[in-house]
Scaffold this motif. Structure first.
Motif, PDB file in Angstrom:
ATOM      1  N   ALA A 315       0.928  -1.135   0.019  1.00 57.60           N
ATOM      2  CA  ALA A 315       0.033  -0.184  -0.014  1.00 57.60           C
ATOM      3  C   ALA A 315       0.805   1.418   0.126  1.00 57.60           C
ATOM      4  O   ALA A 315       0.366   2.540  -0.231  1.00 57.60           O
ATOM      5  CB  ALA A 315      -0.855  -0.041   1.040  1.00 57.60           C
ATOM      6  N   ALA A 316       2.191   1.212   0.394  1.00 57.97           N
ATOM      7  CA  ALA A 316       3.245   2.250   0.494  1.00 57.97           C
ATOM      8  C   ALA A 316       4.021   2.303  -0.668  1.00 57.97           C
ATOM      9  O   ALA A 316       5.306   2.811  -0.758  1.00 57.97           O
ATOM     10  CB  ALA A 316       3.652   2.298   1.887  1.00 57.97           C
ATOM     11  N   GLY A 317       3.671   1.381  -1.577  1.00 57.17           N
ATOM     12  CA  GLY A 317       4.570   1.121  -2.871  1.00 57.17           C
ATOM     13  C   GLY A 317       6.013   0.527  -2.437  1.00 57.17           C
ATOM     14  O   GLY A 317       6.685   0.441  -3.321  1.00 57.17           O
ATOM     15  N   ILE A 318       6.009  -0.361  -1.580  1.00 56.86           N
ATOM     16  CA  ILE A 318       7.044  -1.227  -0.997  1.00 56.86           C
ATOM     17  C   ILE A 318       6.730  -2.665  -1.293  1.00 56.86           C
ATOM     18  O   ILE A 318       5.859  -3.202  -1.021  1.00 56.86           O
ATOM     19  CB  ILE A 318       7.634  -0.970   0.363  1.00 56.86           C
ATOM     20  N   ILE A 319       7.792  -3.286  -1.955  1.00 54.37           N
ATOM     21  CA  ILE A 319       7.351  -4.829  -2.480  1.00 54.37           C
ATOM     22  C   ILE A 319       8.454  -5.909  -1.559  1.00 54.37           C
ATOM     23  O   ILE A 319       9.456  -5.622  -1.603  1.00 54.37           O
ATOM     24  CB  ILE A 319       7.727  -4.920  -3.766  1.00 54.37           C
ATOM     25  N   VAL A 320       7.828  -6.502  -0.636  1.00 52.97           N
ATOM     26  CA  VAL A 320       8.574  -7.539   0.142  1.00 52.97           C
ATOM     27  C   VAL A 320       8.072  -8.912  -0.133  1.00 52.97           C
ATOM     28  O   VAL A 320       6.936  -9.028  -0.510  1.00 52.97           O
ATOM     29  CB  VAL A 320       8.675  -7.142   1.816  1.00 52.97           C
ATOM     30  N   ASN A 321       9.012  -9.977   0.097  1.00 54.12           N
ATOM     31  CA  ASN A 321       8.505 -11.246   0.034  1.00 54.12           C
ATOM     32  C   ASN A 321       9.029 -12.179   1.039  1.00 54.12           C
ATOM     33  O   ASN A 321       9.831 -11.636   1.735  1.00 54.12           O
ATOM     34  CB  ASN A 321       9.053 -11.837  -1.478  1.00 54.12           C
ATOM     35  N   TRP A 322       8.795 -13.416   1.049  1.00 56.98           N
ATOM     36  CA  TRP A 322       9.237 -14.205   2.081  1.00 56.98           C
ATOM     37  C   TRP A 322      10.377 -14.604   2.018  1.00 56.98           C
ATOM     38  O   TRP A 322      11.094 -15.126   3.088  1.00 56.98           O
ATOM     39  CB  TRP A 322       8.331 -15.619   2.050  1.00 56.98           C
ATOM     40  N   GLU A 323      11.298 -14.271   1.067  1.00 56.17           N
ATOM     41  CA  GLU A 323      12.785 -14.301   1.015  1.00 56.17           C
ATOM     42  C   GLU A 323      13.301 -13.272   2.103  1.00 56.17           C
ATOM     43  O   GLU A 323      14.411 -13.754   2.955  1.00 56.17           O
ATOM     44  CB  GLU A 323      13.182 -14.266  -0.402  1.00 56.17           C
ATOM     45  N   ASP A 324      12.865 -12.007   1.971  1.00 62.91           N
ATOM     46  CA  ASP A 324      13.109 -11.224   2.994  1.00 62.91           C
ATOM     47  C   ASP A 324      12.729 -11.453   4.506  1.00 62.91           C
ATOM     48  O   ASP A 324      13.794 -11.573   5.154  1.00 62.91           O
ATOM     49  CB  ASP A 324      12.408  -9.764   2.706  1.00 62.91           C
ATOM     50  N   PHE A 325      11.896 -12.135   4.529  1.00 65.78           N
ATOM     51  CA  PHE A 325      11.546 -12.699   5.944  1.00 65.78           C
ATOM     52  C   PHE A 325      12.318 -13.785   6.587  1.00 65.78           C
ATOM     53  O   PHE A 325      12.947 -13.749   7.678  1.00 65.78           O
ATOM     54  CB  PHE A 325       9.974 -13.310   6.071  1.00 65.78           C
ATOM     55  N   SER A 326      12.777 -14.848   5.448  1.00 65.35           N
ATOM     56  CA  SER A 326      13.485 -15.765   5.546  1.00 65.35           C
ATOM     57  C   SER A 326      15.143 -15.189   6.041  1.00 65.35           C
ATOM     58  O   SER A 326      15.700 -15.803   7.033  1.00 65.35           O
ATOM     59  CB  SER A 326      13.469 -16.648   4.491  1.00 65.35           C
ATOM     60  N   ASP A 327      15.491 -14.446   5.269  1.00 60.60           N
ATOM     61  CA  ASP A 327      17.026 -14.063   5.412  1.00 60.60           C
ATOM     62  C   ASP A 327      17.190 -13.117   6.740  1.00 60.60           C
ATOM     63  O   ASP A 327      17.953 -13.146   7.276  1.00 60.60           O
ATOM     64  CB  ASP A 327      17.535 -12.973   4.502  1.00 60.60           C
ATOM     65  N   LEU A 328      16.080 -12.428   7.166  1.00 59.92           N
ATOM     66  CA  LEU A 328      16.107 -11.683   8.488  1.00 59.92           C
ATOM     67  C   LEU A 328      16.039 -12.752   9.558  1.00 59.92           C
ATOM     68  O   LEU A 328      16.457 -12.519  10.756  1.00 59.92           O
ATOM     69  CB  LEU A 328      15.072 -10.725   8.379  1.00 59.92           C
ATOM     70  N   SER A 329      15.153 -13.776   9.349  1.00 62.62           N
ATOM     71  CA  SER A 329      15.089 -14.789  10.573  1.00 62.62           C
ATOM     72  C   SER A 329      16.079 -15.293  10.923  1.00 62.62           C
ATOM     73  O   SER A 329      16.431 -15.839  11.876  1.00 62.62           O
ATOM     74  CB  SER A 329      13.928 -15.682   9.883  1.00 62.62           C
ATOM     75  N   ALA A 330      17.007 -15.529   9.803  1.00 66.12           N
ATOM     76  CA  ALA A 330      18.240 -16.078   9.923  1.00 66.12           C
ATOM     77  C   ALA A 330      19.154 -15.417  10.717  1.00 66.12           C
ATOM     78  O   ALA A 330      20.411 -16.165  11.544  1.00 66.12           O
ATOM     79  CB  ALA A 330      19.177 -16.644   8.664  1.00 66.12           C
ATOM     80  N   VAL A 331      19.162 -14.058  11.281  1.00 65.59           N
ATOM     81  CA  VAL A 331      19.975 -13.464  11.995  1.00 65.59           C
ATOM     82  C   VAL A 331      19.453 -12.594  13.052  1.00 65.59           C
ATOM     83  O   VAL A 331      20.090 -12.201  13.933  1.00 65.59           O
ATOM     84  CB  VAL A 331      20.907 -12.137  10.874  1.00 65.59           C
ATOM     85  N   VAL A 332      17.982 -12.776  12.978  1.00 66.21           N
ATOM     86  CA  VAL A 332      17.327 -12.241  14.259  1.00 66.21           C
ATOM     87  C   VAL A 332      17.078 -13.371  15.196  1.00 66.21           C
ATOM     88  O   VAL A 332      16.429 -14.044  14.931  1.00 66.21           O
ATOM     89  CB  VAL A 332      16.047 -11.212  13.851  1.00 66.21           C
ATOM     90  N   PRO A 333      17.595 -13.103  16.444  1.00 63.70           N
ATOM     91  CA  PRO A 333      17.167 -14.148  17.639  1.00 63.70           C
ATOM     92  C   PRO A 333      15.860 -13.740  18.158  1.00 63.70           C
ATOM     93  O   PRO A 333      15.118 -13.011  18.214  1.00 63.70           O
ATOM     94  CB  PRO A 333      18.197 -13.704  18.790  1.00 63.70           C
ATOM     95  N   THR A 334      15.421 -15.022  18.715  1.00 62.89           N
ATOM     96  CA  THR A 334      14.002 -15.030  19.291  1.00 62.89           C
ATOM     97  C   THR A 334      14.204 -14.600  20.709  1.00 62.89           C
ATOM     98  O   THR A 334      14.999 -15.397  21.443  1.00 62.89           O
ATOM     99  CB  THR A 334      13.423 -16.535  19.233  1.00 62.89           C
ATOM    100  N   LEU A 335      13.625 -13.535  21.108  1.00 61.99           N
ATOM    101  CA  LEU A 335      13.889 -13.074  22.488  1.00 61.99           C
ATOM    102  C   LEU A 335      12.643 -13.428  23.460  1.00 61.99           C
ATOM    103  O   LEU A 335      12.845 -12.829  24.650  1.00 61.99           O
ATOM    104  CB  LEU A 335      14.024 -11.411  22.434  1.00 61.99           C
ATOM    105  N   CYS A 336      11.791 -13.685  23.042  1.00 65.79           N
ATOM    106  CA  CYS A 336      10.408 -13.693  23.757  1.00 65.79           C
ATOM    107  C   CYS A 336       9.736 -15.178  23.767  1.00 65.79           C
ATOM    108  O   CYS A 336       9.651 -16.052  22.725  1.00 65.79           O
ATOM    109  CB  CYS A 336       9.323 -12.692  23.284  1.00 65.79           C
ATOM    110  N   LYS A 337       9.237 -15.507  25.099  1.00 65.99           N
ATOM    111  CA  LYS A 337       8.184 -16.425  25.013  1.00 65.99           C
ATOM    112  C   LYS A 337       7.091 -16.343  25.519  1.00 65.99           C
ATOM    113  O   LYS A 337       6.655 -16.195  26.916  1.00 65.99           O
ATOM    114  CB  LYS A 337       9.082 -17.692  25.845  1.00 65.99           C
ATOM    115  N   VAL A 338       5.983 -15.882  24.698  1.00 65.67           N
ATOM    116  CA  VAL A 338       4.739 -15.594  25.288  1.00 65.67           C
ATOM    117  C   VAL A 338       3.729 -16.398  24.723  1.00 65.67           C
ATOM    118  O   VAL A 338       3.845 -16.657  23.239  1.00 65.67           O
ATOM    119  CB  VAL A 338       4.390 -13.910  24.626  1.00 65.67           C
ATOM    120  N   TYR A 339       2.647 -16.595  25.217  1.00 68.40           N
ATOM    121  CA  TYR A 339       1.818 -17.661  24.758  1.00 68.40           C
ATOM    122  C   TYR A 339       1.447 -17.226  23.381  1.00 68.40           C
ATOM    123  O   TYR A 339       0.695 -16.161  23.206  1.00 68.40           O
ATOM    124  CB  TYR A 339       0.589 -17.689  25.691  1.00 68.40           C
TER     125      TYR A 339
END
Length: 622
Positions: A315-339
């Motif tokens: 909606a803001a003219g920006i195109i992202v895909n799941w490769e972007d999510f996947s690559d970021l997931s590989a370097v971003v640690p999981t900090l939370c354990k919430v139900y």
């Protein structure tokens, strides 16, 4: 610390990929600012209509003094617990606006359906597409040209993304999301799950189940698990579109009202007639979108946001895909354990540090764009601060502290997992999304024979009949946007959880969605291309061995390649009439994939803008 190289490279490729669409968007927003809906361009008759019901004092300011006027888009209804408090907000906000020499009007209302009420019901088939209706309703409200800034009142599931999608098409206006806060904690989530599974097993009756559910969902305010609604709040803060630390202040408390008041005052300041204008089009840029994805990974938020963030970005003219999510997931640690990732709810999470601590940790680790624009004066730095009630009953901020409970929230140097809570799985069954933060380590790889279904009702009936009392990968097809509108399949989890607890290897693979509250069952969702479009899930047959592996990122049918290639895809049933579902037939026909945001409205918008792109960039009126 300097910015992480992967965060930097993902951002760069998003910028490059979005170069043309983002330029066209910003050009169109500049056109809106110069020639579009604005109070100064209304005729006397137009303006008289717009102020006819206003007080004499407000008429003076609206017509003759041209003071800042805020438009309120509300999604109030008193069936939805999170939105019930909004019934009182507009009158309060008008008072808060007058305190700083401004006015406010309710610009319009948008529908707000509760996915908790429609789970497993026919009405759930309308849920995802209600997001487009909300976006269109927002646009209708803002079309009246009266506003210098926009207050968006919404919290739950499709509602916040819809509000953002609509408001971003009026991105020349500054905007802010104003939440109402979570309800107080009720029945512990672990106990709620236990009671649900006892009911599935026939060990308790409906009366006992009803008591447990009512003890869980018991008052006004947002449901307290970390599902889609609360992930929306996280997303809005990471986008810089809410007041810092405003997500999880409990409903109907003095601090909550003080935060709403501070938000209105700040929105007046950043309005187009304020001293510090900050249009939404400038705040929601590529860096802000990357920050939101990082926040999703670090907190183990709802898989629904692998659909919502691409739609909001588009909606803001920006195109992202799941490769972007996947690559970021590989370097971003999981900090939370919430139900559902842990036993504690968002109230406890907020108590031990909340989003300010998460943002401070990620920022210090170089995983966030600190220079991303926000509605707050000092940018992202302000979001790493805790909101408190000052002696003068105004909101004051203090630097975030480290987590007080490492079983709920940890620092970036000692995370729960070194990678993000949501992963991309892919293979000969397509591409899908997997919430690894909610799954036990010993279940990250499941290899078992498939059982194929075309409805969640059929799955539950098979479980009751004992047909799933074994190692099994349940494959549910025909649940995508084009199939039946992509309803959530959350009702499957108690049934499959029973089999999992018996020691069987169980997983779910579907082109449909799950609720953000779905828990421990390994599940690959949003698999695309969807079966209705002839995607590979439609080739799966009962007995095929399926491998679901979050460790390797694989989603595979272990079938001979020649046999696989020779198979004819099954055409799923399409039972889509009844309960108003037939009204959304056009949306099902035009829906793009989940990875593209699953918004038929944005798909058609992109096609139209592509056709008139040159005219838009030249400033030609079309």
């Amino acid at each position: 610390m300097s910015l992480n190289s992967v965060v930097e490279s993902v951002t760069s490729r998003i910028i490059e990929r979005s170069k043309t669409s983002r330029r066209r968007y910003l050009t169109l927003m500049e056109r809106n600012r110069e020639k579009g809906a604005d109070r100064s361009r209304l005729t006397c008759a137009n303006l008289a209509h717009a102020v006819a019901a206003s007080s004499a004092a407000d008429k003076q300011e609206l017509v003759f003094e041209q003071r800042p006027n805020l438009g309120i888009i509300t999604t109030y209804n008193d069936m939805l617990s999170a939105h019930e408090p909004y019934g009182r907000y507009p009158e309060q906000m008008k008072v808060f606006a007058r305190e700083v020499g401004a006015t406010a009007q309710v610009a319009g209302g948008a529908p707000a359906m509760c996915d908790g009420v429609t789970q497993g019901q026919e009405g759930m088939d309308l849920s995802l597409f209600s997001r487009d209706v909300i976006a269109q309703s927002t646009a209708v409200g803002l079309s009246h040209a009266m506003y210098d800034g926009v207050a968006l009142l919404g919290i739950c599931d499709k509602i916040v993304p819809g509000l953002l999608m609509g408001a971003l098409r009026f991105g020349h206006l500054p905007g802010m999301l104003i939440p109402s806060g979570p309800m107080t904690s009720g029945l512990p989530n672990k106990e709620k799950v236990r009671v649900r599974q006892l009911y599935v097993q026939g060990k308790i009756g409906k009366d006992e189940l009803m008591k447990a559910e009512m003890a869980s969902y018991h008052s006004e305010g947002t449901c307290t698990f970390y599902g889609t609604a609360n992930t929306n709040q996280m997303m809005a803060e990471f986008l810089g579109l809410m007041m810092p630390d405003s997500s999880f202040i409990p409903v109907d408390t003095p601090l909550r009202q003080a935060m709403t008041r501070a938000g209105v005052h700040r929105l007046v300041e950043i309005s187009n007639k304020g001293k510090d204008p900050r249009p939404m089009a400038e705040v929601v840029n590529e860096k802000a979108i990357v920050n939101a994805i990082v926040g999703l990974m670090a907190t183990g938020g709802s898989t629904n946001h692998t659909i919502h963030i691409p739609a909001v970005a588009r909606a803001a003219g920006i195109i992202v895909n799941w490769e972007d999510f996947s690559d970021l997931s590989a370097v971003v640690p999981t900090l939370c354990k919430v139900y559902p990732s842990g036993p504690s709810d968002v109230n406890k999470f907020n108590e031990v540090g909340g989003l300010p601590t998460v943002i401070a940790e990620l920022s210090d680790a170089g995983l966030l764009h600190r220079d991303a624009p926000t509605i707050s004066e000092n940018g992202l730095e302000d979001y790493a601060k805790r909101a408190l009630m000052g002696n003068d009953k105004n909101v004051v901020y203090t630097p975030a502290k480290p987590s007080s409970d490492p079983e709920i929230l940890r620092g970036a140097k000692e995370p729960f997992h070194p990678v993000g809570g949501i992963q991309l799985l892919q293979g000969n069954l397509g591409r899908g999304v997997y919430k690894s933060s909610a799954v036990a380590d010993n279940l990250l790889t499941i290899e078992a024979p498939a059982r194929v279904f075309q409805s969640q009702t059929a799955v539950k009936e098979a479980q009751k009949a004992g047909e799933l009392h074994r190692d099994v990968v349940v494959v549910v097809i025909g649940q995508g946007p084009c199939g039946n509108g992509m309803p959530e399949l959350h009702n499957l989890i108690p049934s499959l959880g029973v089999e999992l607890d018996q020691g069987f290897k169980v997983a779910l693979v579907t082109d449909g969605r799950l609720s953000g509250a779905s828990g421990k069952v390994p599940a690959v969702v949003h698999v695309g291309p969807e079966a209705q479009a002839g995607g590979p899930l439609a080739k799966v047959r009962d007995g095929d061995v399926i491998r679901v592996c979050a460790r390797t990122g694989k989603l595979e049918a272990l079938v001979d390649e020649k046999e696989w290639a020779a198979r004819t895809p099954t055409k799923p049933h399409r039972a889509t009439a009844g309960t108003g579902r037939e009204l959304f037939a056009l949306m099902r026909e035009a829906a793009p994939s989940a990875e593209e945001g699953a918004s038929p409205m944005l798909f058609m918008m992109d096609r139209e803008l592509e056709e008139i792109g040159d005219d838009v960039e030249k400033g030609t009126e079309v």
